[in-house]
Design an enzyme around this catalytic site. Structure first.
Site, mmCIF file in Angstrom:
data_model
loop_
_atom_site.group_PDB
_atom_site.id
_atom_site.type_symbol
_atom_site.label_atom_id
_atom_site.label_comp_id
_atom_site.label_asym_id
_atom_site.label_seq_id
_atom_site.Cartn_x
_atom_site.Cartn_y
_atom_site.Cartn_z
ATOM 1 N N LEU A 22 89.921 64.357 33.091
ATOM 2 C CA LEU A 22 90.392 65.337 32.108
ATOM 3 C C LEU A 22 89.449 66.520 31.994
ATOM 4 O O LEU A 22 88.232 66.357 31.889
ATOM 5 C CB LEU A 22 90.562 64.665 30.741
ATOM 6 C CG LEU A 22 91.002 65.552 29.582
ATOM 7 C CD1 LEU A 22 91.967 64.799 28.663
ATOM 8 C CD2 LEU A 22 89.806 66.067 28.759
ATOM 9 N N ASN A 24 88.713 69.987 29.597
ATOM 10 C CA ASN A 24 89.097 70.791 28.436
ATOM 11 C C ASN A 24 88.257 72.061 28.347
ATOM 12 O O ASN A 24 88.196 72.789 29.344
ATOM 13 C CB ASN A 24 89.183 69.981 27.137
ATOM 14 C CG ASN A 24 87.937 69.263 26.711
ATOM 15 O OD1 ASN A 24 87.462 68.371 27.392
ATOM 16 N ND2 ASN A 24 87.393 69.633 25.566
ATOM 17 N N ASP A 25 87.609 72.372 27.248
ATOM 18 C CA ASP A 25 87.061 73.705 26.980
ATOM 19 C C ASP A 25 86.272 74.312 28.142
ATOM 20 O O ASP A 25 85.416 73.646 28.737
ATOM 21 C CB ASP A 25 86.108 73.655 25.788
ATOM 22 C CG ASP A 25 86.716 73.069 24.546
ATOM 23 O OD1 ASP A 25 87.860 72.594 24.604
ATOM 24 O OD2 ASP A 25 86.034 73.065 23.517
ATOM 25 N N ARG A 143 79.122 72.602 16.034
ATOM 26 C CA ARG A 143 79.140 72.535 17.496
ATOM 27 C C ARG A 143 79.488 73.888 18.131
ATOM 28 O O ARG A 143 79.804 74.846 17.459
ATOM 29 C CB ARG A 143 80.141 71.480 17.966
ATOM 30 C CG ARG A 143 81.544 71.565 17.410
ATOM 31 C CD ARG A 143 82.384 70.390 17.920
ATOM 32 N NE ARG A 143 83.686 70.294 17.289
ATOM 33 C CZ ARG A 143 83.943 69.555 16.223
ATOM 34 N NH1 ARG A 143 82.981 68.850 15.646
ATOM 35 N NH2 ARG A 143 85.170 69.503 15.707
ATOM 36 N N ASP A 144 79.407 73.883 19.442
ATOM 37 C CA ASP A 144 79.861 74.976 20.310
ATOM 38 C C ASP A 144 79.011 76.246 20.177
ATOM 39 O O ASP A 144 79.531 77.328 19.857
ATOM 40 C CB ASP A 144 81.334 75.317 20.033
ATOM 41 C CG ASP A 144 82.230 74.098 19.989
ATOM 42 O OD1 ASP A 144 81.881 73.083 20.597
ATOM 43 O OD2 ASP A 144 83.303 74.171 19.339
#
Length: 460
Positions: A22, A24-25, A143-144
């Site tokens: 998988l 994602n970001d 986060r991030d």
């Protein structure tokens, strides 16, 4: 790194996809020593949202991508349950990765650590560990980190956050050396109650304006807006040297009107362009589990790279010019027809639909699955598709600011990106038509307003 051998009929050719598992970001977007680097959240072992690493691809042209070794693995005490999203900085011949270490303690409670890793070659990274302390008044949902260089050769960081009262926020930090950081407080100086968590914050600065891009969670649908599980959009204003973003009079606007777009990130390349990648995409869990590529051992992709500009009070997105390299041979041209059915030569196509002045109402159907309809009276574009779980038709729509003059489509076997009026609006979506459906049909065009259609076959 081994790619899944049988990628299935819905494999993608020119989009970034995971070798298996998988994706994602998008993370750590940067140009380092002349090479473009794209990192991404990656579950290497399954198509679920469990333990995440940082996958890594590189390119010299934003078109052809080379897979690199995994950049970050969740093997240390400060990131043992996942190396979550973050950003990259190229400085003094080193590449700095800022990311969130996700940890579950003995009581299964969440802990978040903002971490740093450094590389001299852009491939192998040395973790430096946590660089920030947990601020007071916030949950562990922090986060991030997105880092950028200020006007005075200093450094700024913005972090997505959740307050203890369960509302979204963005925190700003300042540094002189990329290692020691001082909390300046909330990015917004005024109350902006907008969802329960803000993810993937980004601050993009243009000549006269700045844009605060973020992905709020917990918004309720409002007409044509906010109809997905989660959303990504922006506010415009000015970022001050005090670390505050002063909002102008423009409301929050979604960056993409389609179904799956989420967690965008930008970076500036050596040509001065602001380039954006997003994730396609965020879905309800039961819809995600039913994505047909799961049976082939992989799921999800990033968008094509888009150049981001600001004009007329809004952000505009267009495919980067380098993507023209994908065009193969002479294009197919159709003009002056109110009804037409095109046999798509491959499942990788770029299609320009243009009008001499403005469009009349019409319908464009793609592979008997997805459609684009324009109501000239309402100046409204509606995009629909068949949901692969329920089999029902679902729609997303937007009322345009200006009359329609152009559509620009990038098609793949299971991906569609639509740019309206040179990027004033964008729709991104996954779709899974039957393999035998290979036509694009245009109908119901108003007399005297038939479009000029240019179809390019793209390199797979």
């Amino acid at each position: 790194m081994t790619r899944t051998k049988n990628r299935g009929q819905y494999d993608l050719g020119y989009h970034i996809t995971p070798p298996k598992g998988l994706l994602n970001d998008p993370n750590g977007l940067v140009q380092f020593k002349g090479v473009y680097h794209v990192f991404y959240q990656w579950n290497q072992n399954d198509t679920t949202h469990n333990t995440k690493s940082w996958g890594h691809v590189t390119s010299t042209d934003l078109v052809h991508w080379t897979e690199q070794p995994v950049a970050l693995e969740p093997v240390d005490w400060f990131d043992k349950n996942g190396c979550y999203s973050g950003s990259a900085i190229a400085f003094e011949n080193k590449l700095y990765l800022f990311y969130t270490g996700n940890v579950r303690n003995r009581l299964n409670e969440r802990e978040s650590y903002q971490c740093l890793a450094v590389s001299e070659d852009g491939i192998h990274f040395e973790k430096k560990g946590p660089i920030l302390n947990q601020p007071k008044g916030y949950t562990a949902h922090i986060r991030d980190p997105k880092v950028w260089q200020g006007k005075n050769n200093d450094w700024w960081m913005v972090l997505g956050a959740q307050k203890e009262e369960l509302t979204g926020d963005a925190l700003v930090y300042h540094s002189d050396n990329l290692m020691d950081w001082t909390l300046k407080g909330s990015l917004l100086d005024e109350e902006f109650d907008f969802g329960f968590m803000w993810e993937c914050p980004d601050l993009v600065q243009f000549n006269q304006k700045s844009a605060f891009i973020f992905s709020p969670q917990g918004l309720l649908a409002k007409g044509d807006e906010f109809n997905n599980l989660y959303h990504s959009g922006y506010l415009t204003g000015v970022f001050t040297e005090a670390g505050k973003f002063l909002i102008d009079q423009q409301p929050f606007k979604e960056l993409d009107r389609g179904f799956e777009f989420y967690a965008p990130q930008t970076f500036q390349d050596d040509k001065g362009r602001q380039i954006l990648f997003g994730w396609m995409g965020v879905m309800e869990p039961e819809v995600e589990a039913a994505v047909p590529t799961v049976q082939d051992g992989w799921i999800h992709n990033l968008t094509i790279p888009r150049e981001l500009t600001y004009s007329d009070g809004q952000l505009k997105q267009q495919p980067v010019a380098e993507l023209k390299q994908l065009r193969q041979g002479s294009p197919l041209i159709i003009e002056g027809k109110a009804e037409a059915s095109l046999q798509l030569p491959t499942f990788q196509n770029e299609i320009l639909v243009e009008w001499r002045k403005t469009a009349g109402s019409f319908k464009l159907q793609i592979r008997k699955n997805s459609s684009i309809e324009y109501d000239a009276r309402l100046n409204r574009v509606e995009v629909s598709r068949l949901n692969w779980l329920t089999g029902k038709r679902e729609t997303r729509a937007v009322t345009l600011k200006n009359p329609l003059t152009q559509l620009h489509l990038f098609l793949e076997s299971s991906s569609l990106e639509l740019f309206v009026n040179k990027g004033e609006e964008v729709f991104s979506l996954r779709y899974f038509p039957k393999p035998e459906a290979k036509t694009m049909d245009i109908s119901a065009c108003e007399t005297g307003k038939e479009p000029h259609i240019t179809l390019y076959t793209l390199e797979n």
